[in-house]
Write a protein that holds these residues in place. Structure first.
Motif, PDB file in Angstrom:
ATOM      1  N   THR A 132     -46.246 -37.800  62.531  1.00  0.00           N
ATOM      2  CA  THR A 132     -44.918 -38.378  62.347  1.00  0.00           C
ATOM      3  C   THR A 132     -44.972 -39.635  61.498  1.00  0.00           C
ATOM      4  O   THR A 132     -44.195 -39.803  60.561  1.00  0.00           O
ATOM      5  CB  THR A 132     -44.293 -38.704  63.719  1.00  0.00           C
ATOM      6  N   TYR A 133     -45.924 -40.521  61.814  1.00  0.00           N
ATOM      7  CA  TYR A 133     -45.960 -41.776  61.070  1.00  0.00           C
ATOM      8  C   TYR A 133     -46.334 -41.553  59.605  1.00  0.00           C
ATOM      9  O   TYR A 133     -45.889 -42.276  58.727  1.00  0.00           O
ATOM     10  CB  TYR A 133     -46.891 -42.796  61.739  1.00  0.00           C
ATOM     11  N   GLN A 134     -47.143 -40.501  59.321  1.00  0.00           N
ATOM     12  CA  GLN A 134     -47.508 -40.206  57.937  1.00  0.00           C
ATOM     13  C   GLN A 134     -46.287 -39.730  57.156  1.00  0.00           C
ATOM     14  O   GLN A 134     -46.111 -40.075  55.980  1.00  0.00           O
ATOM     15  CB  GLN A 134     -48.597 -39.148  57.893  1.00  0.00           C
ATOM     16  N   VAL A 135     -45.430 -38.932  57.796  1.00  0.00           N
ATOM     17  CA  VAL A 135     -44.189 -38.493  57.157  1.00  0.00           C
ATOM     18  C   VAL A 135     -43.325 -39.708  56.819  1.00  0.00           C
ATOM     19  O   VAL A 135     -42.731 -39.796  55.742  1.00  0.00           O
ATOM     20  CB  VAL A 135     -43.409 -37.524  58.072  1.00  0.00           C
ATOM     21  N   ILE A 136     -43.271 -40.675  57.734  1.00  0.00           N
ATOM     22  CA  ILE A 136     -42.478 -41.882  57.504  1.00  0.00           C
ATOM     23  C   ILE A 136     -43.052 -42.690  56.345  1.00  0.00           C
ATOM     24  O   ILE A 136     -42.316 -43.189  55.482  1.00  0.00           O
ATOM     25  CB  ILE A 136     -42.414 -42.742  58.783  1.00  0.00           C
ATOM     26  N   VAL A 137     -44.400 -42.838  56.313  1.00  0.00           N
ATOM     27  CA  VAL A 137     -45.047 -43.523  55.194  1.00  0.00           C
ATOM     28  C   VAL A 137     -44.653 -42.847  53.888  1.00  0.00           C
ATOM     29  O   VAL A 137     -44.284 -43.506  52.913  1.00  0.00           O
ATOM     30  CB  VAL A 137     -46.584 -43.519  55.356  1.00  0.00           C
ATOM     31  N   ASP A 138     -44.726 -41.516  53.862  1.00  0.00           N
ATOM     32  CA  ASP A 138     -44.365 -40.764  52.657  1.00  0.00           C
ATOM     33  C   ASP A 138     -42.931 -41.058  52.229  1.00  0.00           C
ATOM     34  O   ASP A 138     -42.652 -41.268  51.047  1.00  0.00           O
ATOM     35  CB  ASP A 138     -44.522 -39.254  52.899  1.00  0.00           C
ATOM     36  N   LYS A 139     -42.016 -41.072  53.197  1.00  0.00           N
ATOM     37  CA  LYS A 139     -40.596 -41.269  52.870  1.00  0.00           C
ATOM     38  C   LYS A 139     -40.347 -42.669  52.315  1.00  0.00           C
ATOM     39  O   LYS A 139     -39.615 -42.842  51.338  1.00  0.00           O
ATOM     40  CB  LYS A 139     -39.730 -41.018  54.106  1.00  0.00           C
ATOM     41  N   ILE A 140     -40.972 -43.675  52.933  1.00  0.00           N
ATOM     42  CA  ILE A 140     -40.775 -45.050  52.467  1.00  0.00           C
ATOM     43  C   ILE A 140     -41.336 -45.214  51.059  1.00  0.00           C
ATOM     44  O   ILE A 140     -40.701 -45.826  50.192  1.00  0.00           O
ATOM     45  CB  ILE A 140     -41.423 -46.053  53.443  1.00  0.00           C
ATOM     46  N   THR A 141     -42.518 -44.643  50.812  1.00  0.00           N
ATOM     47  CA  THR A 141     -43.100 -44.760  49.475  1.00  0.00           C
ATOM     48  C   THR A 141     -42.290 -43.968  48.448  1.00  0.00           C
ATOM     49  O   THR A 141     -42.158 -44.389  47.301  1.00  0.00           O
ATOM     50  CB  THR A 141     -44.576 -44.296  49.461  1.00  0.00           C
ATOM     51  N   LYS A 197     -38.130 -52.876  45.944  1.00  0.00           N
ATOM     52  CA  LYS A 197     -38.832 -53.674  44.947  1.00  0.00           C
ATOM     53  C   LYS A 197     -39.839 -54.594  45.637  1.00  0.00           C
ATOM     54  O   LYS A 197     -39.670 -54.929  46.813  1.00  0.00           O
ATOM     55  CB  LYS A 197     -37.828 -54.530  44.158  1.00  0.00           C
ATOM     56  N   PRO A 198     -40.891 -55.014  44.905  1.00  0.00           N
ATOM     57  CA  PRO A 198     -41.854 -55.953  45.484  1.00  0.00           C
ATOM     58  C   PRO A 198     -41.160 -57.199  46.017  1.00  0.00           C
ATOM     59  O   PRO A 198     -40.269 -57.759  45.365  1.00  0.00           O
ATOM     60  CB  PRO A 198     -42.767 -56.291  44.299  1.00  0.00           C
ATOM     61  N   GLY A 199     -41.546 -57.621  47.213  1.00  0.00           N
ATOM     62  CA  GLY A 199     -40.945 -58.798  47.835  1.00  0.00           C
ATOM     63  C   GLY A 199     -39.712 -58.486  48.658  1.00  0.00           C
ATOM     64  O   GLY A 199     -39.221 -59.324  49.412  1.00  0.00           O
ATOM     65  N   GLU A 200     -39.197 -57.264  48.513  1.00  0.00           N
ATOM     66  CA  GLU A 200     -37.998 -56.892  49.254  1.00  0.00           C
ATOM     67  C   GLU A 200     -38.342 -56.586  50.709  1.00  0.00           C
ATOM     68  O   GLU A 200     -39.398 -56.025  51.013  1.00  0.00           O
ATOM     69  CB  GLU A 200     -37.350 -55.666  48.606  1.00  0.00           C
ATOM     70  N   SER A 220     -53.026 -50.373  54.213  1.00  0.00           N
ATOM     71  CA  SER A 220     -53.187 -49.775  52.886  1.00  0.00           C
ATOM     72  C   SER A 220     -52.810 -50.744  51.769  1.00  0.00           C
ATOM     73  O   SER A 220     -52.927 -50.406  50.593  1.00  0.00           O
ATOM     74  CB  SER A 220     -52.310 -48.515  52.766  1.00  0.00           C
ATOM     75  N   GLY A 221     -52.330 -51.935  52.125  1.00  0.00           N
ATOM     76  CA  GLY A 221     -51.948 -52.918  51.123  1.00  0.00           C
ATOM     77  C   GLY A 221     -50.589 -52.680  50.504  1.00  0.00           C
ATOM     78  O   GLY A 221     -50.263 -53.242  49.458  1.00  0.00           O
ATOM     79  N   LEU A 222     -49.771 -51.852  51.148  1.00  0.00           N
ATOM     80  CA  LEU A 222     -48.451 -51.536  50.597  1.00  0.00           C
ATOM     81  C   LEU A 222     -47.396 -52.557  50.988  1.00  0.00           C
ATOM     82  O   LEU A 222     -46.468 -52.820  50.231  1.00  0.00           O
ATOM     83  CB  LEU A 222     -48.001 -50.146  51.058  1.00  0.00           C
ATOM     84  N   ILE A 223     -47.511 -53.076  52.209  1.00  0.00           N
ATOM     85  CA  ILE A 223     -46.525 -54.033  52.696  1.00  0.00           C
ATOM     86  C   ILE A 223     -47.236 -55.205  53.375  1.00  0.00           C
ATOM     87  O   ILE A 223     -48.431 -55.139  53.667  1.00  0.00           O
ATOM     88  CB  ILE A 223     -45.543 -53.388  53.705  1.00  0.00           C
ATOM     89  N   LYS A 247     -45.244 -55.226  49.280  1.00  0.00           N
ATOM     90  CA  LYS A 247     -46.301 -56.069  48.714  1.00  0.00           C
ATOM     91  C   LYS A 247     -46.789 -55.541  47.370  1.00  0.00           C
ATOM     92  O   LYS A 247     -46.993 -56.299  46.433  1.00  0.00           O
ATOM     93  CB  LYS A 247     -47.463 -56.139  49.698  1.00  0.00           C
ATOM     94  N   ALA A 248     -47.012 -54.230  47.275  1.00  0.00           N
ATOM     95  CA  ALA A 248     -47.553 -53.644  46.042  1.00  0.00           C
ATOM     96  C   ALA A 248     -46.564 -53.793  44.896  1.00  0.00           C
ATOM     97  O   ALA A 248     -45.355 -53.687  45.086  1.00  0.00           O
ATOM     98  CB  ALA A 248     -47.895 -52.182  46.256  1.00  0.00           C
ATOM     99  N   SER A 249     -47.075 -54.037  43.703  1.00  0.00           N
ATOM    100  CA  SER A 249     -46.189 -54.260  42.563  1.00  0.00           C
ATOM    101  C   SER A 249     -46.051 -53.030  41.674  1.00  0.00           C
ATOM    102  O   SER A 249     -45.143 -52.956  40.868  1.00  0.00           O
ATOM    103  CB  SER A 249     -46.711 -55.425  41.714  1.00  0.00           C
TER     104      SER A 249
END
Length: 239
Positions: free
Chosen positions: A9-18, A27-30, A59-62, A73-75
């Motif tokens: 479930t959490y992987q599906v959520i990660v996919d959707k957010i990305t 956007k970065p910083g949002e 993963s350094g994304l947020i 976080k990622a640009s």
């Protein structure tokens, strides 16, 4: 595991957010919506949302700020897509290790108590799970469900309401962990038989009321899974 309904479930959520970010919606910083808002949007529990956000942070994304929400976080997600996928896998492995630590704490003591307290009905649940596991070598999801049911039945056999409530709350995470560890273990077909033997020995110790032996076997079982997981990850480095 290739189709989405078998994803965690959490992987599906990660996919959707990305995906939202790739589309330019974030956007970065949002700041991301709150856990409660995300849970409502994706119709999942806040626990699953929390797990997804933690994976993204590892993963350094947020960036998750204490008491201040989660921020992009990622640009440049698009150019880093492969790097991010690798980072998510690494973060997922980290979470599996953490869950194994928790399982060790709960299940080793549960095996001990189950050997002292299991009723005939409890033993029947364990036997039934074992039988399904034995017949499901070619059916990944059926084998996974039986494996999870076996471990849940041990905790239920403690008749400790707090242990039972806790493991039921964690059951989806536990299933994710067992899915990941079975995937690593069963790269070698011979491991199916070894895994069955481990579960049978635990059952026999519980059924015979040998609490010390049940505790020892469960600790060895989880330690072996952790060792094999580490070996599998190392063997895949550079591939």
């Amino acid at each position: 595991m290739g189709n989405q309904e078998k994803k965690k479930t959490y992987q599906v959520i990660v996919d959707k957010i990305t995906e939202f970010f790739f589309a330019g919606d974030l956007k970065p910083g949002e700041k991301l919506p709150s856990e409660r808002e995300l849970a409502g949007q994706f119709k999942v529990s806040r626990t699953s949302i929390r797990e997804a956000l933690r994976t993204m942070e590892l993963s350094g994304l947020i960036e998750i700020r204490q008491g201040g929400g989660s921020y992009i976080k990622a640009s440049d997600f698009q150019s880093r897509k492969e790097e991010i996928t690798a980072a998510i896998i690494k973060a997922e492995n980290h979470l599996v290790y953490e869950m194994l630590e928790l399982r060790r704490a709960i299940e080793v003591e549960s095996a001990f108590l189950a050997a002292k307290r299991a009723t005939s009905q409890d033993l029947e649940k364990l036997r039934s799970a074992l039988e399904i596991m034995a017949l499901s070598a070619q059916n990944t999801e059926l084998g996974l469900t039986a494996d999870v049911d076996f471990h849940l039945a041990i905790v239920e056999a403690t008749h400790n309401s707090i242990f039972i409530d806790l493991i039921q709350t964690l059951s989806e995470h536990m299933k994710d962990t067992i899915r990941a560890t079975r995937r690593h273990r069963f790269t070698d077909p011979d491991r199916h038989e070894d895994t069955m033997d481990e579960h049978k020995e635990i059952y026999l110790a519980i059924a015979s009321g040998n609490a010390d032996r049940a505790k020892e076997l469960m600790e060895e079982h989880i330690a072996r899974i952790r060792e094999e997981l580490a070996e599998s990850i190392v063997s895949n480095i550079g591939k």
